[in-house]
Design a protein around this motif. Structure first.
Motif, PDB file in Angstrom:
ATOM      1  N   ARG A  21     -12.293 -19.983  13.034  1.00  0.00           N
ATOM      2  CA  ARG A  21     -11.346 -19.763  12.193  1.00  0.00           C
ATOM      3  C   ARG A  21     -11.044 -18.390  12.291  1.00  0.00           C
ATOM      4  NH1 ARG A  21     -13.806 -23.680   8.838  1.00  0.00           N
ATOM      5  NH2 ARG A  21     -14.501 -21.964   7.416  1.00  0.00           N
ATOM      6  N   CYS A  22     -12.095 -17.674  12.125  1.00  0.00           N
ATOM      7  CA  CYS A  22     -11.930 -16.086  11.976  1.00  0.00           C
ATOM      8  C   CYS A  22     -11.622 -15.681  13.411  1.00  0.00           C
ATOM      9  CB  CYS A  22     -13.423 -15.350  11.872  1.00  0.00           C
ATOM     10  SG  CYS A  22     -13.319 -13.520  11.632  1.00  0.00           S
ATOM     11  N   TRP A  23     -11.947 -16.216  14.505  1.00  0.00           N
ATOM     12  CA  TRP A  23     -11.300 -15.609  15.718  1.00  0.00           C
ATOM     13  C   TRP A  23      -9.903 -15.956  16.150  1.00  0.00           C
ATOM     14  CZ3 TRP A  23     -13.823 -13.067  19.802  1.00  0.00           C
ATOM     15  CH2 TRP A  23     -13.007 -12.951  21.181  1.00  0.00           C
ATOM     16  N   ASP A  24      -9.615 -17.054  15.364  1.00  0.00           N
ATOM     17  CA  ASP A  24      -8.194 -17.568  15.893  1.00  0.00           C
ATOM     18  C   ASP A  24      -7.018 -16.885  14.915  1.00  0.00           C
ATOM     19  OD1 ASP A  24      -9.073 -19.579  17.379  1.00  0.00           O
ATOM     20  OD2 ASP A  24      -9.006 -21.260  16.024  1.00  0.00           O
ATOM     21  N   GLN A  25      -7.614 -16.492  13.874  1.00  0.00           N
ATOM     22  CA  GLN A  25      -6.784 -15.535  12.846  1.00  0.00           C
ATOM     23  C   GLN A  25      -6.990 -14.006  13.047  1.00  0.00           C
ATOM     24  OE1 GLN A  25      -8.018 -16.673   8.997  1.00  0.00           O
ATOM     25  NE2 GLN A  25      -7.536 -19.141   9.471  1.00  0.00           N
ATOM     26  N   SER A  26      -7.770 -13.610  14.057  1.00  0.00           N
ATOM     27  CA  SER A  26      -7.931 -12.196  14.337  1.00  0.00           C
ATOM     28  C   SER A  26      -6.817 -11.450  14.776  1.00  0.00           C
ATOM     29  CB  SER A  26      -9.170 -11.827  15.104  1.00  0.00           C
ATOM     30  OG  SER A  26     -10.373 -12.282  14.223  1.00  0.00           O
ATOM     31  N   PRO A  27      -6.453 -10.341  14.364  1.00  0.00           N
ATOM     32  CA  PRO A  27      -5.115  -9.759  15.112  1.00  0.00           C
ATOM     33  C   PRO A  27      -5.439  -8.882  16.053  1.00  0.00           C
ATOM     34  CG  PRO A  27      -5.869  -8.494  13.135  1.00  0.00           C
ATOM     35  CD  PRO A  27      -6.781  -9.796  13.103  1.00  0.00           C
ATOM     36  N   ASN A  28      -6.826  -8.349  16.423  1.00  0.00           N
ATOM     37  CA  ASN A  28      -7.249  -7.553  17.385  1.00  0.00           C
ATOM     38  C   ASN A  28      -8.662  -7.650  17.826  1.00  0.00           C
ATOM     39  OD1 ASN A  28      -8.762  -5.884  15.642  1.00  0.00           O
ATOM     40  ND2 ASN A  28      -6.740  -5.167  15.041  1.00  0.00           N
ATOM     41  N   SER A  29      -9.086  -7.055  18.877  1.00  0.00           N
ATOM     42  CA  SER A  29     -10.409  -7.157  19.347  1.00  0.00           C
ATOM     43  C   SER A  29     -11.564  -6.564  18.298  1.00  0.00           C
ATOM     44  CB  SER A  29     -10.711  -6.530  20.709  1.00  0.00           C
ATOM     45  OG  SER A  29     -10.368  -5.061  20.654  1.00  0.00           O
ATOM     46  N   PHE A  30     -11.090  -5.614  17.605  1.00  0.00           N
ATOM     47  CA  PHE A  30     -12.129  -5.113  16.507  1.00  0.00           C
ATOM     48  C   PHE A  30     -12.514  -6.107  15.614  1.00  0.00           C
ATOM     49  CE2 PHE A  30      -9.766  -1.379  18.055  1.00  0.00           C
ATOM     50  CZ  PHE A  30     -10.851  -0.576  18.523  1.00  0.00           C
ATOM     51  N   VAL A  31     -11.439  -6.962  14.992  1.00  0.00           N
ATOM     52  CA  VAL A  31     -11.653  -8.078  14.000  1.00  0.00           C
ATOM     53  C   VAL A  31     -12.330  -9.111  14.533  1.00  0.00           C
ATOM     54  CG1 VAL A  31     -10.774  -9.500  12.579  1.00  0.00           C
ATOM     55  CG2 VAL A  31      -9.752  -7.373  12.710  1.00  0.00           C
TER      56      VAL A  31
END
Length: 265
Positions: A21-31
């Motif tokens: 879920r975190c990955w799917d909602q991440s706006p960029n590579s840092f997140v």
């Protein structure tokens, strides 16, 4: 024993779901990198709890295989049975028994003194590189009673609720005011509270002062007592962090608990 495997499967599956879920909602590579660090921490905690329950430690290079086995199982019962069979295979275990769980306040002497035991840390930490305590302000008479520097060796000691980590030191002045401790935990909303205290005896005996704080991230936490503590120069004291929630405390390679205790002459 079945409950231990079932809990491991639930914990790993929950960690993987949170990471996705975190990955799917991440706006960029840092997140997304932060998502991966969070999963690594969650898996390390699940692994440590499992080791405490069954007395063996999982080999770290088997994370992917175990996760794939759990995710591809059609039923929860299949996942638990598969994980049990997989883990019980000799090649999937470190040939070492996990350290037995200790009652609160009953750590072995070498651990109570802050020195690493012969076994590896219960839950390796994940944190920003080489966090250091804030610089002590320049003031006449200011002393560091205890200063174990962070050498970035990442020797983490998992401290659950009811347990503690400590190190002794010798007072260099007449008062103790506060300091900094290298403890860490994911900023995930869970209970990662710690009680930091100065004591005149090992095992948190005869406290002089205690204060509560929360571990947020892996850069360490500063603390200041409400009023200075009077001590005797040359007096042997202990600084300890106790789990109200859970967190990881860190040693450097020399074996001391990474922390600073400040005061005045």
């Amino acid at each position: 024993m079945y409950e231990a495997y079932s809990s491991l499967v639930d914990d790993v599956d929950r960690a993987a779901s949170t990471a996705r879920r975190c990955w799917d909602q991440s706006p960029n590579s840092f997140v997304r990198a932060g998502c991966e660090l969070r999963f690594g921490w969650d898996f390390a905690v699940a692994e440590a709890l499992f080791a405490t329950r069954v007395g063996v430690e999982l080999a770290s290079d088997l994370v992917g295989a175990l996760l794939n086995l759990i995710e591809t199982a059609q039923w929860a019962e299949d996942a638990v049975s598969g994980a049990r069979d997989f883990i019980n295979a000799e090649k999937t275990l470190i040939i070492r028994a996990a350290p037995p769980a200790q009652a609160a306040g009953q750590l072995p002497a070498e651990e109570r003194s802050g020195r690493p035991a012969d076994t590896p840390p219960a839950a390796p930490g994940i944190r920003a590189p080489n966090p250091q305590p804030p610089e002590a302000p320049a003031a006449h008479g200011l002393v560091s009673h205890y200063d174990c520097v962070n050498d970035n060796s990442d020797i983490g000691r998992y401290v659950p609720a009811g347990r503690y980590w400590e190190n002794d030191f010798v007072a260099r002045g007449a008062t103790v005011t506060g300091g900094w401790v290298l403890i860490g935990a994911a900023d995930d909303g869970a209970d990662h509270r710690a009680r930091v205290g100065i004591y005149t005896g090992t095992g948190r005996a005869r406290p002089l002062a205690e204060i509560e704080l929360s571990a947020r991230g892996y850069d360490g936490e500063s603390f200041e007592f409400p009023k200075p503590i009077t001590v005797d120069p040359g007096q042997r004291l202990w600084v300890a962090v106790s789990g109200i929630g859970d967190f990881t405390a860190y040693d450097n390679q020399s074996g001391c608990f990474i922390a600073r205790v400040n005061g005045y002459e």
